[in-house]
Design an enzyme around this catalytic site. Structure first.
Site, PDB file in Angstrom:
ATOM      1  N   GLY A   1       0.799  -1.241   0.000  1.00  0.00           N
ATOM      2  CA  GLY A   1       0.000   0.000   0.000  1.00  0.00           C
ATOM      3  C   GLY A   1       0.822   1.277   0.000  1.00  0.00           C
ATOM      4  O   GLY A   1       0.281   2.356  -0.198  1.00  0.00           O
TER       5      GLY A   1
ATOM      6  N   LYS B   1      -6.381  10.940   6.749  1.00  0.00           N
ATOM      7  CA  LYS B   1      -7.827  11.187   6.621  1.00  0.00           C
ATOM      8  C   LYS B   1      -8.588  10.625   7.809  1.00  0.00           C
ATOM      9  O   LYS B   1      -9.599  11.182   8.228  1.00  0.00           O
ATOM     10  CB  LYS B   1      -8.362  10.610   5.307  1.00  0.00           C
ATOM     11  CG  LYS B   1      -8.424  11.618   4.178  1.00  0.00           C
ATOM     12  CD  LYS B   1      -7.121  11.974   3.524  1.00  0.00           C
ATOM     13  CE  LYS B   1      -6.407  13.175   3.939  1.00  0.00           C
ATOM     14  NZ  LYS B   1      -5.141  13.426   3.245  1.00  0.00           N
TER      15      LYS B   1
ATOM     16  N   GLY C   1      13.991  -4.384  -3.819  1.00  0.00           N
ATOM     17  CA  GLY C   1      14.255  -4.732  -5.208  1.00  0.00           C
ATOM     18  C   GLY C   1      15.339  -3.862  -5.815  1.00  0.00           C
ATOM     19  O   GLY C   1      15.443  -2.670  -5.510  1.00  0.00           O
TER      20      GLY C   1
ATOM     21  N   THR D   1       8.487   3.190  -7.035  1.00  0.00           N
ATOM     22  CA  THR D   1       9.079   3.230  -5.698  1.00  0.00           C
ATOM     23  C   THR D   1       8.715   4.489  -4.919  1.00  0.00           C
ATOM     24  O   THR D   1       9.165   4.668  -3.781  1.00  0.00           O
ATOM     25  CB  THR D   1      10.616   3.096  -5.788  1.00  0.00           C
ATOM     26  OG1 THR D   1      11.089   4.049  -6.747  1.00  0.00           O
ATOM     27  CG2 THR D   1      11.017   1.705  -6.240  1.00  0.00           C
TER      28      THR D   1
ATOM     29  N   GLY E   1       6.330  24.713   6.674  1.00  0.00           N
ATOM     30  CA  GLY E   1       5.771  24.471   5.333  1.00  0.00           C
ATOM     31  C   GLY E   1       4.249  24.552   5.329  1.00  0.00           C
ATOM     32  O   GLY E   1       3.582  23.775   6.019  1.00  0.00           O
TER      33      GLY E   1
ATOM     34  N   MET F   1       2.491  14.935  -6.759  1.00  0.00           N
ATOM     35  CA  MET F   1       2.651  13.707  -5.953  1.00  0.00           C
ATOM     36  C   MET F   1       1.313  13.395  -5.304  1.00  0.00           C
ATOM     37  O   MET F   1       1.044  13.786  -4.163  1.00  0.00           O
ATOM     38  CB  MET F   1       3.761  13.898  -4.933  1.00  0.00           C
ATOM     39  CG  MET F   1       5.133  13.898  -5.575  1.00  0.00           C
ATOM     40  SD  MET F   1       6.412  14.014  -4.333  1.00  0.00           S
ATOM     41  CE  MET F   1       7.872  13.613  -5.280  1.00  0.00           C
TER      42      MET F   1
ATOM     43  N   HIS G   1     -31.615  19.305  -5.861  1.00  0.00           N
ATOM     44  CA  HIS G   1     -31.832  20.306  -4.824  1.00  0.00           C
ATOM     45  C   HIS G   1     -32.330  19.621  -3.565  1.00  0.00           C
ATOM     46  O   HIS G   1     -33.167  18.731  -3.655  1.00  0.00           O
ATOM     47  CB  HIS G   1     -32.880  21.326  -5.296  1.00  0.00           C
ATOM     48  CG  HIS G   1     -33.222  22.318  -4.226  1.00  0.00           C
ATOM     49  ND1 HIS G   1     -32.383  23.356  -3.902  1.00  0.00           N
ATOM     50  CD2 HIS G   1     -34.292  22.396  -3.379  1.00  0.00           C
ATOM     51  CE1 HIS G   1     -32.924  24.059  -2.915  1.00  0.00           C
ATOM     52  NE2 HIS G   1     -34.086  23.494  -2.582  1.00  0.00           N
TER      53      HIS G   1
HETATM   54  C1  LIG Z   1       0.822  12.538   5.167  1.00  0.00           C
HETATM   55  C2  LIG Z   1       0.486  12.347   3.710  1.00  0.00           C
HETATM   56  C3  LIG Z   1      -0.808  12.525   3.289  1.00  0.00           C
HETATM   57  C4  LIG Z   1      -1.138  12.339   1.953  1.00  0.00           C
HETATM   58  N1  LIG Z   1      -2.429  12.510   1.570  1.00  0.00           N
HETATM   59  C5  LIG Z   1      -2.777  12.347   0.289  1.00  0.00           C
HETATM   60  C6  LIG Z   1      -4.126  12.470  -0.123  1.00  0.00           C
HETATM   61  O1  LIG Z   1      -5.018  12.736   0.689  1.00  0.00           O
HETATM   62  N2  LIG Z   1      -4.420  12.272  -1.426  1.00  0.00           N
HETATM   63  C7  LIG Z   1      -3.458  11.978  -2.346  1.00  0.00           C
HETATM   64  O2  LIG Z   1      -3.781  11.823  -3.519  1.00  0.00           O
HETATM   65  N3  LIG Z   1      -2.161  11.844  -1.985  1.00  0.00           N
HETATM   66  C8  LIG Z   1      -1.803  12.016  -0.701  1.00  0.00           C
HETATM   67  N4  LIG Z   1      -0.502  11.838  -0.329  1.00  0.00           N
HETATM   68  C9  LIG Z   1       0.492  11.488  -1.376  1.00  0.00           C
HETATM   69  C10 LIG Z   1       0.408  10.002  -1.719  1.00  0.00           C
HETATM   70  O3  LIG Z   1       0.611   9.242  -0.561  1.00  0.00           O
HETATM   71  C11 LIG Z   1       1.440   9.667  -2.786  1.00  0.00           C
HETATM   72  O4  LIG Z   1       1.267  10.518  -3.891  1.00  0.00           O
HETATM   73  C12 LIG Z   1       1.298   8.221  -3.240  1.00  0.00           C
HETATM   74  O5  LIG Z   1       1.449   7.333  -2.171  1.00  0.00           O
HETATM   75  C13 LIG Z   1       2.312   7.903  -4.345  1.00  0.00           C
HETATM   76  O6  LIG Z   1       2.146   6.581  -4.737  1.00  0.00           O
HETATM   77  P1  LIG Z   1       3.344   5.735  -5.364  1.00  0.00           P
HETATM   78  O7  LIG Z   1       2.744   4.410  -5.666  1.00  0.00           O
HETATM   79  O8  LIG Z   1       3.997   6.489  -6.433  1.00  0.00           O
HETATM   80  O9  LIG Z   1       4.426   5.601  -4.198  1.00  0.00           O
HETATM   81  P2  LIG Z   1       4.375   5.195  -2.667  1.00  0.00           P
HETATM   82  O10 LIG Z   1       3.012   5.201  -2.129  1.00  0.00           O
HETATM   83  O11 LIG Z   1       5.408   6.016  -1.991  1.00  0.00           O
HETATM   84  O12 LIG Z   1       4.818   3.667  -2.678  1.00  0.00           O
HETATM   85  C14 LIG Z   1       6.102   3.269  -3.023  1.00  0.00           C
HETATM   86  C15 LIG Z   1       6.333   1.877  -2.492  1.00  0.00           C
HETATM   87  O13 LIG Z   1       7.541   1.386  -3.048  1.00  0.00           O
HETATM   88  C16 LIG Z   1       8.258   0.670  -2.041  1.00  0.00           C
HETATM   89  N5  LIG Z   1       9.662   0.649  -2.446  1.00  0.00           N
HETATM   90  C17 LIG Z   1      10.492   1.697  -2.641  1.00  0.00           C
HETATM   91  N6  LIG Z   1      11.697   1.268  -3.074  1.00  0.00           N
HETATM   92  C18 LIG Z   1      11.626  -0.064  -3.137  1.00  0.00           C
HETATM   93  C19 LIG Z   1      12.533  -1.076  -3.522  1.00  0.00           C
HETATM   94  N7  LIG Z   1      13.771  -0.778  -3.952  1.00  0.00           N
HETATM   95  N8  LIG Z   1      12.132  -2.353  -3.469  1.00  0.00           N
HETATM   96  C20 LIG Z   1      10.880  -2.680  -3.064  1.00  0.00           C
HETATM   97  N9  LIG Z   1       9.977  -1.764  -2.688  1.00  0.00           N
HETATM   98  C21 LIG Z   1      10.338  -0.479  -2.737  1.00  0.00           C
HETATM   99  C22 LIG Z   1       7.972   1.470  -0.791  1.00  0.00           C
HETATM  100  O14 LIG Z   1       8.212   0.711   0.376  1.00  0.00           O
HETATM  101  C23 LIG Z   1       6.494   1.822  -0.985  1.00  0.00           C
HETATM  102  O15 LIG Z   1       5.681   0.790  -0.464  1.00  0.00           O
HETATM  103  C24 LIG Z   1      -0.137  11.986   1.013  1.00  0.00           C
HETATM  104  C25 LIG Z   1       1.176  11.791   1.433  1.00  0.00           C
HETATM  105  C26 LIG Z   1       1.482  11.966   2.773  1.00  0.00           C
HETATM  106  C27 LIG Z   1       2.895  11.739   3.218  1.00  0.00           C
END
Ligand SMILES: Cc1cc2nc3c(=O)[nH]c(=O)nc-3n(C[C@H](O)[C@H](O)[C@H](O)COP(=O)(O)OP(=O)(O)OC[C@H]3O[C@@H](n4cnc5c(N)ncnc54)[C@H](O)[C@@H]3O)c2cc1C
Length: 466
Positions: A38, A50, A114, A143, A180, A319, A445
């Site tokens: 996840g 949330k 990985g 990642t 920020g 992001m 409405h």
């Molecule tokens: C506090 C907070 C609140 C947020 N709220 C929202 C929101 O309300 N709505 C929204 O749209 N976005 C929100 N975001 C942003 C959102 O979480 C990210 O945009 C989203 O998770 C990106 O998805 P992703 O799949 O690209 O990467 P990620 O969710 O970061 O997942 C990457 C995965 O890759 C794994 N990984 C990394 N490198 C390796 C490797 N070499 N080998 C194996 N596994 C690896 C990690 O462990 C991770 O599980 C929020 C972020 C934060 C921090």
């Protein structure tokens, strides 16, 4: 075992990509370094934040608004550890859901870090120095991202925290200092303010929520200030001294000048996120990064190396979880020989505070700088019947439409349920709708969505209830 696709990372980009690839008949595996699937979103991002926003909002409502509606209660008491349990149950439920979906779709999961050993080869470190190599036709890098740090400021996740620590505090800090004024700082600042913290936010720029429409940002700041959050704009944090009982935070004008020392119990560093590619072997594989260390891809999510793709936070663009998901689906479809596509011009952006803030498309500042002639239609929630009875009259809907064609170019909403209201206009933009199209669509409405229709009417200066 050889796969058609191996996805590295199981955040919303990676897990959705893997499921879609499996649906399309591709033999698919995922690699995940963390204990749970996840990614950031489900474990330490969207979902837990949330849960706390929801619970803290109800806590505040129970204290301040129930009485006005004739609901008599004694003052609500906070049981923070139960609230954290509630949050964790939400996270666990979502994480288990991904596990179930992988099994249902026959996606194989490899647990370990990985590394791309070569195109077509992913090496997984499975612990105790052991590795396993998986062969695959295509690799998708998903990642994600990690917390951005301030040079010289150590995040201990206890008193100087990132968003991850701010989701786990064991007691309500008396004074919370937020570095920020972006989405994460304002959402988590709101959570702790509602639970009793005095919150002060420092922002380098002269405005909050950079990138969002300026008029919305100003209105949002006024509302947050009324709620009790203090802002110091055009300021920067030079140092945080964590040696004593309270944190001593040195803040100076962004342009340089005399520093001031502020005290706080907890400091949240929320200055953004950076792409995460550590230990992935990208340099060795020859995968090119841009100047912000994001993986460079073309509009089909291909990197410069044959057979290696990338999606989500690790590439350019906002992001956001839903952006990562849609890119995951498109990449899987492309790998299956279909025409996967993401319209990056219609990606909604939501801040889940109270009121919510939501936007899609161009801001007024962007249209001005691009020299596009536009018309503005605005409608305040004070004139919306449902908002009036619900007493959620703060905010407005703002629609920006092309002056000549009337095509909707951007929509910005501040108000209750803005995050849900934005879906309608995002769909409208996907279909190339005009403001007239929205104005002529029958809206139920009494709903807050009537404010969207009225703003569309206002583009042509013919709103009814104003
Ligand atoms: C506090 C907070 C609140 C947020 N709220 C929202 C929101 O309300 N709505 C929204 O749209 N976005 C929100 N975001 C942003 C959102 O979480 C990210 O945009 C989203 O998770 C990106 O998805 P992703 O799949 O690209 O990467 P990620 O969710 O970061 O997942 C990457 C995965 O890759 C794994 N990984 C990394 N490198 C390796 C490797 N070499 N080998 C194996 N596994 C690896 C990690 O462990 C991770 O599980 C929020 C972020 C934060 C921090």
């Amino acid at each position: 075992m050889a796969y058609d696709v191996v996805v590295i990372g199981t955040g919303p980009g990676g897990y959705v990509c893997a499921i879609r690839a499996a649906q399309l008949g591709l033999k698919t595996a995922v690699v995940e370094k963390d204990k749970t699937f996840g990614g950031t979103c489900l474990n330490v991002g969207c979902i837990p934040s949330k849960a706390l926003l929801h619970a803290s909002h109800l806590f505040e409502e129970a204290a301040e608004d129930f009485d006005k509606m004739g609901i008599k209660l004694s003052a609500p008491k906070l049981d923070l550890s139960q609230m954290m349990k509630f949050k964790q149950e939400g996270v666990d439920g979502n994480v288990k859901g991904v596990d179930f979906l992988f099994k249902k779709n026959k996606v194989d999961a490899y647990i370990g870090k990985g590394k791309i050993a070569a195109p077509g080869k992913v090496e997984v470190s499975t612990g105790n120095g052991k590795t396993e190599t998986i062969e695959t036709k295509a690799i998708v890098i998903a990642t994600g991202s990690d917390v951005a740090r301030l040079p010289g400021i150590e995040i201990d996740e206890k008193r100087v925290v990132s968003s991850t620590g701010a989701l786990e505090l064991s007691k309500v800090p008396e004074r919370l200092f937020v570095v920020g004024a972006g989405v994460i700082g304002l959402e988590l600042g709101s959570v702790w303010r509602r639970l009793g913290s005095k919150v002060e936010v420092v922002e380098f720029l002269d405005r909050i929520i950079p990138g969002m429409d300026g008029e919305i940002a100003r209105a949002f700041q006024r509302i947050l200030e009324k709620q009790g959050i203090k802002f110091r704009l055009s300021s920067k944090v030079a140092a945080i001294d964590a040696k004593g009982k309270t944190l001593k935070i040195s803040v100076e004008p962004a342009a340089g000048g005399k520093a001031e020392t502020l005290e706080a119990d907890v400091a949240l560093v929320a200055i953004g996120r950076v792409p995460y590619t550590e230990g992935l072997g990208l340099a060795e594989a020859g995968v090119k990064l841009d100047n912000k260390k994001r993986v460079i891809v073309d509009d089909r999510f291909k990197t410069n190396v044959q057979g290696i793709y990338a999606i989500g936070d690790v590439i350019a663009g906002p992001m956001l979880a839903h952006k990562a998901e849609d890119e995951g689906i498109a990449a899987a479809e492309i790998l299956a020989g279909r025409a996967g596509i993401v319209n990056h011009d219609a990606i909604p952006n939501v801040i889940y505070t109270s009121p919510e803030v939501a936007s899609v498309g161009k801001t007024e500042e962007e249209l001005k700088s691009e020299g596009v002639a536009y018309r503005v239609g605005k409608f305040p929630f004070t004139a919306n019947g449902r908002a009036k009875v619900n007493r959620t009259t703060e905010g407005f809907v703002k629609i920006l439409a092309d002056d000549k064609t009337d095509r909707v170019l951007g929509v910005h909403i501040i108000g209750a349920d803005a995050g849900t209201l934005i879906a309608e206009v995002t769909l409208a933009m996907e279909f190339g709708a005009s403001a007239e199209d929205i104005a002529r669509t029958c809206h139920a409405h009494p709903t807050l969505s009537e404010a969207v229709k009225e703003a569309a009417l206002a583009v042509d200066k013919r709103a009814i209830h104003m």
